[in-house]
Design an enzyme around this catalytic site. Structure first.
Site, PDB file in Angstrom:
ATOM      1  CG  HIS A 243     -10.066  -7.816 -16.955  1.00 46.52           C
ATOM      2  ND1 HIS A 243      -8.779  -7.915 -16.475  1.00 46.52           N
ATOM      3  CD2 HIS A 243     -10.491  -6.584 -16.597  1.00 46.52           C
ATOM      4  CE1 HIS A 243      -8.438  -6.792 -15.876  1.00 46.52           C
ATOM      5  NE2 HIS A 243      -9.454  -5.958 -15.929  1.00 46.52           N
ATOM      6  CE1 TYR A 247     -10.994  -3.553 -12.471  1.00 49.92           C
ATOM      7  CE2 TYR A 247     -11.812  -4.551 -14.479  1.00 49.92           C
ATOM      8  CZ  TYR A 247     -10.849  -3.810 -13.813  1.00 49.92           C
ATOM      9  OH  TYR A 247      -9.744  -3.336 -14.465  1.00 49.92           O
ATOM     10  CG  HIS A 394      -0.949  -7.021 -11.978  1.00 52.91           C
ATOM     11  ND1 HIS A 394      -1.261  -5.706 -11.720  1.00 52.91           N
ATOM     12  CD2 HIS A 394      -2.078  -7.577 -12.508  1.00 52.91           C
ATOM     13  CE1 HIS A 394      -2.513  -5.465 -12.082  1.00 52.91           C
ATOM     14  NE2 HIS A 394      -3.032  -6.589 -12.553  1.00 52.91           N
ATOM     15  CG  PHE A 395      -2.309 -12.318  -9.758  1.00 57.57           C
ATOM     16  CD1 PHE A 395      -2.232 -13.121  -8.639  1.00 57.57           C
ATOM     17  CD2 PHE A 395      -1.962 -12.864 -10.991  1.00 57.57           C
ATOM     18  CE1 PHE A 395      -1.777 -14.419  -8.724  1.00 57.57           C
ATOM     19  CE2 PHE A 395      -1.497 -14.171 -11.089  1.00 57.57           C
ATOM     20  CZ  PHE A 395      -1.408 -14.941  -9.949  1.00 57.57           C
ATOM     21  CG  HIS A 396       0.518 -12.434  -5.030  1.00 55.14           C
ATOM     22  ND1 HIS A 396       0.661 -13.164  -6.186  1.00 55.14           N
ATOM     23  CD2 HIS A 396       0.175 -13.337  -4.066  1.00 55.14           C
ATOM     24  CE1 HIS A 396       0.444 -14.444  -5.935  1.00 55.14           C
ATOM     25  NE2 HIS A 396       0.145 -14.578  -4.650  1.00 55.14           N
ATOM     26  NE  ARG A 457       0.985 -16.537 -14.687  1.00 54.80           N
ATOM     27  CZ  ARG A 457      -0.288 -16.167 -14.815  1.00 54.80           C
ATOM     28  NH1 ARG A 457      -0.690 -15.470 -15.879  1.00 54.80           N
ATOM     29  NH2 ARG A 457      -1.183 -16.483 -13.900  1.00 54.80           N
ATOM     30  NE  ARG A 458      -0.811 -20.083 -14.160  1.00 59.79           N
ATOM     31  CZ  ARG A 458      -1.949 -19.886 -14.801  1.00 59.79           C
ATOM     32  NH1 ARG A 458      -1.993 -19.956 -16.089  1.00 59.79           N
ATOM     33  NH2 ARG A 458      -3.049 -19.655 -14.139  1.00 59.79           N
TER      34      ARG A 458
HETATM   35 FE1  HAS Z   1      -5.003  -6.962 -13.567  1.00 60.34          FE
HETATM   36  C1  HAS Z   1      -3.593  -9.652 -15.207  1.00 60.34           C
HETATM   37  C2  HAS Z   1      -4.667  -5.045 -16.353  1.00 60.34           C
HETATM   38  C3  HAS Z   1      -6.574  -4.344 -11.968  1.00 60.34           C
HETATM   39  C4  HAS Z   1      -6.063  -9.114 -11.094  1.00 60.34           C
HETATM   40  N1  HAS Z   1      -4.834  -8.989 -13.216  1.00 60.34           N
HETATM   41  C5  HAS Z   1      -4.200  -9.913 -14.003  1.00 60.34           C
HETATM   42  C6  HAS Z   1      -4.285 -11.195 -13.388  1.00 60.34           C
HETATM   43  C7  HAS Z   1      -5.031 -11.052 -12.241  1.00 60.34           C
HETATM   44  C8  HAS Z   1      -5.354  -9.660 -12.140  1.00 60.34           C
HETATM   45  C9  HAS Z   1      -5.449 -12.143 -11.272  1.00 60.34           C
HETATM   46  O1  HAS Z   1      -4.023  -5.416 -19.292  1.00 60.34           O
HETATM   47  C10 HAS Z   1      -3.638 -12.476 -13.912  1.00 60.34           C
HETATM   48  C11 HAS Z   1      -4.565 -13.332 -14.682  1.00 60.34           C
HETATM   49  C12 HAS Z   1      -3.844 -14.600 -15.103  1.00 60.34           C
HETATM   50  O2  HAS Z   1      -3.761 -15.524 -14.259  1.00 60.34           O
HETATM   51  O3  HAS Z   1      -3.352 -14.661 -16.213  1.00 60.34           O
HETATM   52  N2  HAS Z   1      -5.473  -5.048 -14.053  1.00 60.34           N
HETATM   53  C13 HAS Z   1      -5.224  -4.450 -15.227  1.00 60.34           C
HETATM   54  C14 HAS Z   1      -5.666  -3.058 -15.183  1.00 60.34           C
HETATM   55  C15 HAS Z   1      -6.189  -2.864 -13.933  1.00 60.34           C
HETATM   56  C16 HAS Z   1      -6.090  -4.121 -13.242  1.00 60.34           C
HETATM   57  C17 HAS Z   1      -5.575  -2.045 -16.262  1.00 60.34           C
HETATM   58  N3  HAS Z   1      -6.085  -6.769 -11.858  1.00 60.34           N
HETATM   59  C18 HAS Z   1      -6.666  -5.608 -11.395  1.00 60.34           C
HETATM   60  C19 HAS Z   1      -7.387  -5.882 -10.200  1.00 60.34           C
HETATM   61  C20 HAS Z   1      -7.248  -7.228  -9.951  1.00 60.34           C
HETATM   62  C21 HAS Z   1      -6.423  -7.766 -11.002  1.00 60.34           C
HETATM   63  C22 HAS Z   1      -8.172  -4.846  -9.412  1.00 60.34           C
HETATM   64  C23 HAS Z   1      -7.792  -8.077  -8.861  1.00 60.34           C
HETATM   65  C24 HAS Z   1      -8.589  -7.675  -7.936  1.00 60.34           C
HETATM   66  N4  HAS Z   1      -4.253  -7.287 -15.419  1.00 60.34           N
HETATM   67  C25 HAS Z   1      -4.253  -6.372 -16.421  1.00 60.34           C
HETATM   68  C26 HAS Z   1      -3.730  -7.010 -17.638  1.00 60.34           C
HETATM   69  C27 HAS Z   1      -3.412  -8.324 -17.306  1.00 60.34           C
HETATM   70  C28 HAS Z   1      -3.761  -8.464 -15.910  1.00 60.34           C
HETATM   71  C29 HAS Z   1      -3.547  -6.409 -18.954  1.00 60.34           C
HETATM   72  C30 HAS Z   1      -2.853  -9.396 -18.235  1.00 60.34           C
HETATM   73  C31 HAS Z   1      -1.400  -9.557 -18.040  1.00 60.34           C
HETATM   74  C32 HAS Z   1      -0.889 -10.705 -18.877  1.00 60.34           C
HETATM   75  O4  HAS Z   1      -0.309 -10.447 -19.935  1.00 60.34           O
HETATM   76  O5  HAS Z   1      -1.064 -11.883 -18.514  1.00 60.34           O
HETATM   77  C33 HAS Z   1      -6.814  -1.569 -13.431  1.00 60.34           C
HETATM   78  O6  HAS Z   1      -8.160  -1.799 -13.099  1.00 60.34           O
HETATM   79  C34 HAS Z   1      -6.074  -0.995 -12.278  1.00 60.34           C
HETATM   80  C35 HAS Z   1      -6.621   0.367 -11.886  1.00 60.34           C
HETATM   81  C36 HAS Z   1      -6.130   0.763 -10.536  1.00 60.34           C
HETATM   82  C37 HAS Z   1      -5.747   1.988 -10.177  1.00 60.34           C
HETATM   83  C38 HAS Z   1      -5.292   2.227  -8.768  1.00 60.34           C
HETATM   84  C39 HAS Z   1      -6.221   3.191  -8.027  1.00 60.34           C
HETATM   85  C40 HAS Z   1      -5.809   3.272  -6.609  1.00 60.34           C
HETATM   86  C41 HAS Z   1      -6.671   3.276  -5.556  1.00 60.34           C
HETATM   87  C42 HAS Z   1      -6.105   3.315  -4.170  1.00 60.34           C
HETATM   88  C43 HAS Z   1      -6.237   4.703  -3.554  1.00 60.34           C
HETATM   89  C44 HAS Z   1      -5.510   4.755  -2.278  1.00 60.34           C
HETATM   90  C45 HAS Z   1      -6.071   5.006  -1.072  1.00 60.34           C
HETATM   91  C46 HAS Z   1      -5.215   4.912   0.144  1.00 60.34           C
HETATM   92  C47 HAS Z   1      -7.502   5.279  -0.894  1.00 60.34           C
HETATM   93  C48 HAS Z   1      -5.766   3.140 -11.089  1.00 60.34           C
HETATM   94  C49 HAS Z   1      -8.141   3.253  -5.723  1.00 60.34           C
HETATM   95  C50 HAS Z   1      -4.942   6.226   0.714  1.00 60.34           C
HETATM   96  C51 HAS Z   1      -4.135   5.975   1.922  1.00 60.34           C
HETATM   97  C52 HAS Z   1      -3.897   6.895   2.852  1.00 60.34           C
HETATM   98  C53 HAS Z   1      -3.083   6.523   4.004  1.00 60.34           C
HETATM   99  C54 HAS Z   1      -4.440   8.255   2.758  1.00 60.34           C
END
Ligand code: HAS
Length: 570
Positions: A243, A247, A394-396, A457-458
């Protein structure tokens, strides 16, 4: 002049900002960083060619029999795709980028460049060692290499060397920061350098799980020194690293969103303090959340799953903080450029700059990826989506968009900077970013829907006999999204190759590293946001509480009885 530009009357006296010319990287330093990028971009291009093959398979177009002499199966293609894109592209890019942010941020050379050079070459040897079994179909274990799937020993050894090399480079960064601090007592460390080094520290803590797994189980098992492994313990070790790994990928994109993008957009960083706070929070809470990947694992008691679910919600906080601060910085920039209205200012951002557009589009996609993360983290909702196509959906949006599209945007200024070249085809680069954005929306939306409909998946779903009618339209949308993404990858390769082989330009024509000033002087940032000790201590304590008892229990009850070889499904 906006309110934010006016001096704060309550602010203590701070040193005036240095007017001295910035120290850009020397030729030698640029070449060294450039080597990291060459490996990274090559891995991205090769790995990304595998992705569409899986996407096409979903709608019944199975190309694997045609390429059989090279790639033997859907699973070998999927493994190469995951390892090259999720592990190699990211790690080499991040370490190279951290070299740049350390040197340019601190405005000094690395204190022990030979340490970083040694680290880089250890990573390269590791990559080559792992590549042999990977390409030879002897490590078709997917990027998570869960036991009892068993790879050749060379795969585990290679991965270990890549991680060790990144640790060694990390050591080079700490020593450089230490040297800088001795030369600048009482001065706040520049944000882009500090951010990269916090990420390196978090990575070193996180990869202890991987090291324990490979060195105590997987490597001796693959060498025949022990007869079996404990799959549950190896999964626990894996997700200890797995996990925070996400980050480790994300934070360099955040360095750019906080510390560079506002400058590229014509503005400033809204809050240096909030930027630092979010990085320290990641150091604190990234690691003790791994059981949210193991909600359905029978060997982990429910209490621990609930504790990790709760902590997962706290790791949500630094990203919401980031959304607030980065959007505020962008709004500040856009209003300076004449933007007005509640959201009308968005139009004034420099959307024609491919580097800016790619990062903005990446961040927009991340909002949806983040919401999906929240869903995944809920213990009960996770039971609906776990091991379904929702998860790659999700991860894409996260690693393949927020991270990869941001890194692509960064390379649009960084490759010309490192090579003294002009970016070839800025319009092509701009189209590339939008094509990626559109392709990813189609692809990931279809994957999310398929997951909710129960598609695993997979799995080569094109071959599956049980596919219900309701999945077909979405399987086709996955293939269409994959085809559009393939076009985006080809365009990216074209821009990078033409840029690399384009003519050199005069040094003064090469744009400098974009670094955003913060609205308030960084010296006004509280000192506790510039100190490693309290945060490292906090991270260690939290880790002991959240993982200690379970790790002790699983190690004491370890059963090395899964033989492995008989499980080879390829
Ligand atoms: Fe995730 C599974 C929970 C974030 C990657 N995640 C995965 C897997 C990957 C992955 C690769 O709780 C699959 C692993 C596998 O092969 O089995 N993930 C989370 C949570 C977050 C999260 C709570 N994941 C990420 C990030 C990843 C990533 C970042 C890669 C870089 N994830 C999970 C969980 C699983 C999971 C379970 C397991 C699922 C299962 O059962 O298998 C949080 O950190 C997300 C927080 C994000 C936000 C968004 C904030 C938005 C921002 C953008 C602002 C916009 C702007 C644009 C600036 C709150 C910062 C403005 C634009 C204008 C034009 C003004």
């Amino acid at each position: 002049m906006t309110v934010l530009d006016q001096p704060d009357p309550q602010a203590p006296a701070v040193p005036t900002r240095q007017a001295a010319p910035a120290r850009e990287l020397t030729e030698q330093e640029r070449r060294f960083v450039g080597w990291h990028l060459i490996v990274a971009i090559a891995a991205l291009l090769v790995g990304s060619l595998m992705g569409p093959l899986q996407a096409f398979e979903y709608s019944g177009v199975n190309v694997y029999p045609w390429i059989e002499p090279i790639i033997h199966s859907y699973y070998q293609g999927l493994t190469i795709h995951g390892v090259l894109n999720a592990l190699v592209w990211t790690t080499f890019f991040i370490v190279g980028f951290t070299n740049l942010t350390t040197i340019r941020g601190l405005q000094r050379p690395l204190s022990h460049p030979w340490i970083n050079k040694a680290g880089f070459w250890i990573m390269v040897v590791g990559l080559l060692t792992a590549a042999v079994p990977l390409l030879g179909n002897q490590a078709t274990v997917l990027y998570t290499f869960y036991a009892p799937l068993k790879a050749s020993w060379a795969f585990y050894l290679g991965l270990t060397l890549v991680v060790v090399g990144s640790w060694v480079e990390g050591l080079g960064f700490y020593l450089t920061l230490w040297a800088w601090r001795k030369e600048h007592r009482g001065v706040r460390s520049p944000f882009i350098a500090l951010g990269g080094i916090i990420n390196a520290a978090m990575w070193q803590i996180a990869t202890l799980g991987l090291a324990a797994s490979i060195l105590t189980m997987l490597l001796p098992w693959s060498l025949g020194l022990i007869d079996g492994v404990d799959p549950e313990l190896s999964r626990t070790y894996f997700w200890f690293t797995g996990h925070p790994l996400v980050y480790f990928w994300l934070l360099p994109a955040y360095i750019s969103w906080y510390g560079m993008l506002p400058h590229q957009a014509g503005g400033k960083l809204f809050s240096d303090s909030l930027a630092r706070l979010s990085f320290w929070m990641f150091l604190l809470v990234s690691v003790p959340v791994g059981f949210h990947h193991q909600f359905v694992d029978p060997g982990v008691p429910q209490t621990w799953k609930w504790i990790h679910a709760g902590l997962t919600y706290s790791v949500f906080f630094p990203s919401t903080l980031t959304a607030f601060t980065v959007i505020a910085s962008l709004e500040y920039a856009a209003r300076k450029r004449g933007g007005t209205g509640l959201i009308g200012w968005v139009r004034q951002l420099p959307w024609t700059d491919p580097s800016v557009a790619a990062q903005l589009l990446a961040a927009i996609l991340f909002m949806f990826g983040g919401i999906g993360g929240l869903t995944n983290a809920s213990y009960n909702l996770n039971l609906v989506i776990h091991n379904t196509a929702w998860v790659p959906g999700h991860f894409h949006l996260t690693v393949a968009s927020a991270v990869t599209l941001s890194f692509i945007g960064i390379t649009y200024w960084m490759v010309p900077y490192l090579m003294n070249k002009k970016l070839w085809g800025p319009r092509v680069a701009l189209v590339q970013a939008w094509v990626w954005f559109v392709g990813m929306i189609i692809f990931s939306n279809a994957m999310h829907v398929l997951g909710l409909l129960g598609a695993p998946r997979r799995t080569p779903l094109g071959e599956a006999t049980y596919v219900p009618e309701a999945w077909n339209g979405n399987l086709l949308r996955v293939s269409i999204g994959g085809a559009i993404l393939l076009v985006a990858v080809i365009l990216y390769g074209l821009v990078m190759i033409r840029t690399a082989f384009g003519p050199k330009v005069a040094p003064e024509e090469v744009p400098a590293v974009p670094i955003a000033e913060s609205i308030r002087h960084p010296q006004l940032t509280p000192v506790w946001l510039d100190r490693f000790k309290p945060w490292l201590l906090g991270a260690a304590v939290l880790l002991l509480i959240a993982y200690g008892p379970q790790l002790v229990d699983q190690i004491l009850n370890m059963h090395l009885n899964a033989p492995g070889a008989s499980f080879r499904p390829w």
